[in-house]
Write a protein that holds these residues in place. Structure first.
Motif, PDB file in Angstrom:
ATOM      1  N   ALA A   1       8.404   0.298   0.841  1.00 26.29           N
ATOM      2  CA  ALA A   1       7.533   0.163   2.020  1.00 26.29           C
ATOM      3  C   ALA A   1       8.237   0.729   3.261  1.00 26.29           C
ATOM      4  N   PHE A   2       9.539   0.494   3.329  1.00 27.66           N
ATOM      5  CA  PHE A   2      10.311   1.030   4.469  1.00 27.66           C
ATOM      6  C   PHE A   2      10.232   2.553   4.500  1.00 27.66           C
TER       7      PHE A   2
ATOM      8  N   THR B   1      13.330   6.812  10.315  1.00 29.80           N
ATOM      9  CA  THR B   1      14.560   6.037  10.159  1.00 29.80           C
ATOM     10  C   THR B   1      15.152   6.296   8.775  1.00 29.80           C
TER      11      THR B   1
ATOM     12  N   ARG C   1       0.871  -1.179   0.000  1.00 29.29           N
ATOM     13  CA  ARG C   1       0.000   0.000   0.000  1.00 29.29           C
ATOM     14  C   ARG C   1       0.898   1.216   0.000  1.00 29.29           C
TER      15      ARG C   1
ATOM     16  N   GLU D   1      10.024  -3.717  -0.832  1.00 28.72           N
ATOM     17  CA  GLU D   1      10.271  -3.607   0.611  1.00 28.72           C
ATOM     18  C   GLU D   1      10.986  -2.295   0.942  1.00 28.72           C
ATOM     19  N   CYS D   2      11.922  -1.886   0.080  1.00 30.06           N
ATOM     20  CA  CYS D   2      12.613  -0.610   0.316  1.00 30.06           C
ATOM     21  C   CYS D   2      11.606   0.541   0.289  1.00 30.06           C
TER      22      CYS D   2
ATOM     23  N   GLU E   1       6.752   3.539   5.561  1.00 31.17           N
ATOM     24  CA  GLU E   1       6.296   3.173   6.906  1.00 31.17           C
ATOM     25  C   GLU E   1       7.246   3.629   8.013  1.00 31.17           C
TER      26      GLU E   1
END
Lengths: 242, 375
Positions: free
Chosen positions: B329-330, B337, B229, B326-327, B333
């Protein structure tokens, strides 16, 4: 009650997919018999099928005799492409409206922004909203827009409770032990999350030669012409019974 | 190169730039007038390009090179001549080479370097900007890098590649790096407003072509949208036809070519910079994004960008589409960081790639040439 849940569920994840999966889990916990139909070939679903465009109403019609209730998530690409023409949109909505008549209860989950091109109103959406027992939206803005559609009953439009950012089956979250020097930890998380997804997709956790989603083969499932044949068989069976 | 020329001129060196009248590296059409001009204290001499001979034969050789086929030396020479030539530049060098203490040729795969380096190799430095691609392994490249007196590399991985390509590498070679300007301020809100960008976005800045990983990035981004998402659009800046598929039309924004003054604001406005290219000898966009406080997501296939990300602890690399997802999404989210990573990147750029660092390294490398020409 037999309930058909239609939409993407994890893996690989995403908040809306997680919300649909949790809704399915709640229904199962209440003693309902659940079957999940997902357009995503990597989803932990009972069945996978392409559900874009006209395929969705055909699949819904074909499944109607086997289920009492339907939970349908309208998400990007299911059923509408963002570039759908107005006439195509109207035809798909009309067919969905017809297909929904086969279910005694219909719950519709709407992603945000609502992925229905050309807006929420108009005659073509009437069949969709009138057949929906409940419409679940993600926020107050979407609820307001939906209630602006003439004839929409406010009691039937709910806002989904915000999901606790709980980790899904595959998610390990992004919380770190060393927030000040996060690089190595974040990279390890990226690798492990992707590896988990890869495993669940049957790729054994190894990095795969990338494939393009634009030329990917159709996911396994019932092709649209097969769905059409199911409908035809149903009609013939009913004629014979008479 | 142009910035290095200006920088060296500012430090008191007498700098001339010999270049073509072309403004694009696809067609090499003569668009600027030939002749001499002066910009920022640098004398610029432009020479006409020439493209004659069979295009068909040239294209056939090009395909063979790209397929990694071994060409004979005469075929390699025919290949380099089939692209473009600048005979007037060569003649100028032939006549005036001894007036220069050092001649710096760049990049490695063009006629101007392959031929220009042969005029006075004892005072020539090649700044190759090498990538590990079929062109790099041509024997004319090996002999050029071996015959000249010096070589300047932009990064340690490129230096190592230079040794693999030319085992008898030019004796006076060094890693000088490349520099980026440090903007005095950024205006991300103004950038978003000027370009009607009301949704968060990740940025690709570069040529939209297969060799830069653009097509691969598009399909990876589509996969990431399907699996996660993500709130991001993909904004792209640069030349070349982006050829965005209909499925992605509402999530990809093409801003085309932007003036260089706009670029810092673009980097600052983005949630992350995407660098999908495996063929980078330095990756200036990486540095500019980090300077702007923007995290970087780069293809792990790029040896140089991976090296930067590891050294700085400031960028994430992905090996396939799932890792790209995933990167992204990181960044979506865990933005705090991600900002910490970007800060590490900014510290890295300021410590290694400012003009002072790079010009110091160039000057150190030029000292022996200066002494040689005086003796």
């Amino acid at each position: 009650m037999r309930v058909l849940v239609v939409g993407t569920v994890p893996p690989p994840g995403g908040e809306a997919a997680r919300a649909l999966a949790l809704a399915a889990a709640d229904l199962a916990a209440e003693g309902n018999e659940i079957e999940v139909l997902s357009p995503e070939f990597s989803s932990a679903a009972h069945r996978q099928a392409r559900l874009d465009g006209f395929r969705l109403p055909f699949q819904l019609a074909a499944a109607a005799r086997d289920f009492d209730a339907l939970v349908l998530r309208i998400q990007p690409g299911l059923p509408f492409r963002p570039d759908a023409r107005r006439l195509t949109r109207a035809a798909i909505l009309a067919l969905i409206g017809l297909a929904l008549r086969g279910y005694s209860q219909v719950t519709i989950y709407l992603d945000t922004p609502v992925p229905i091109p050309w807006g929420l109103g108009g005659r073509p959406t009437k069949g969709l909203w009138s057949r929906a027992t409940t419409v679940v939206v993600e926020n107050a803005e979407d609820r307001k827009n939906l209630l602006a559609v003439p004839g929409m009953d406010p009691d039937r439009v709910l806002i989904a409770p915000r999901q606790v950012p709980a980790r899904s089956v595959i998610s390990t979250g992004w919380s770190l032990e060393h927030e000040e020097e996060p690089w190595a930890e974040v990279l390890a998380l990226v690798r492990s999350r992707a590896a988990t997804t890869r495993k669940m997709m049957g790729a054994g956790g190894e990095r795969a030669e990338p494939t393009s989603p634009f030329d990917a083969p159709a996911p396994p499932g019932m092709p649209v012409h097969a769905a059409g044949l199911v409908v035809l068989r149903k009609v013939l069976r009913r004629l014979r019974q008479r | 190169m142009a910035e290095a020329a200006r920088g060296l001129a500012l430090r008191g060196h007498d700098v001339e730039v010999l270049t073509t009248c072309a403004t694009d590296h696809y067609f090499w059409t003569n668009e600027l007038p030939p002749g001499e001009s002066e910009e920022d204290g640098v004398t610029i001499r432009r020479f006409r390009t020439v493209r004659r001979g069979s295009r068909l034969a040239g294209n056939q050789l090009e395909h063979r090179v790209q397929r990694g086929e071994k060409l004979s030396v005469s075929e390699e020479v025919a290949w380099v001549n089939a692209r473009f030539r600048v005979p007037d530049l060569y003649l100028h060098l032939l006549a005036h080479a001894r007036q220069y203490d050092a001649i710096i040729c760049s990049p490695y795969l063009f006629w101007s370097t392959i031929y220009g380096a042969q005029v006075a190799p004892e005072r020539t430095i090649v700044m190759p900007c090498l990538h590990d691609e079929p062109y790099a392994w041509l024997s004319i490249v090996r002999s050029t890098l071996s015959a000249v007196a010096g070589a300047w590399f932009l990064s340690e991985p490129e230096h190592q590649l230079g040794h693999r390509v030319a085992p008898q590498l030019a004796p006076r070679h060094s890693v000088v790096g490349a520099a980026v300007d440090v903007p005095s301020h950024y205006d991300p809100a103004g950038f978003r407003a000027r370009h009607n960008l009301d949704r968060p976005f990740v940025l690709y800045a570069g040529r939209r072509e297969e060799g830069k990983g653009w097509n691969r990035l598009l399909s990876g981004f589509a996969g990431a949208l399907a699996h996660h998402r993500l709130p991001f659009d993909l904004v792209t800046i640069g030349v070349g036809d982006p050829a965005v598929p209909a499925e992605l039309a509402d999530r990809v924004v093409d801003l085309g070519y932007l003036e260089s003054e706009e670029m810092p604001d673009a980097f600052a406005a983005a949630e992350a910079l995407l660098q999908p290219s495996a063929n980078e000898s330095f990756s200036r966009t990486l540095m500019e994004a980090w300077l702007a406080g923007t995290p970087v997501i780069a293809s792990a296939a790029g040896e140089v960008v991976t090296w930067h990300c590891e050294r700085s602890g400031g960028g994430l690399t992905y090996g396939d589409d799932l890792e790209l997802g995933e990167c992204l999404a990181f960044v979506a989210e865990a933005p705090k960081t991600a900002a910490v990573l970007a800060e590490r990147g900014r510290e890295y750029v300021l410590a290694n790639y400012t003009w002072d660092h790079v010009l110091d390294a160039m000057e150190r490398s030029l000292v022996p040439f200066d002494l040689a020409s005086r003796s």
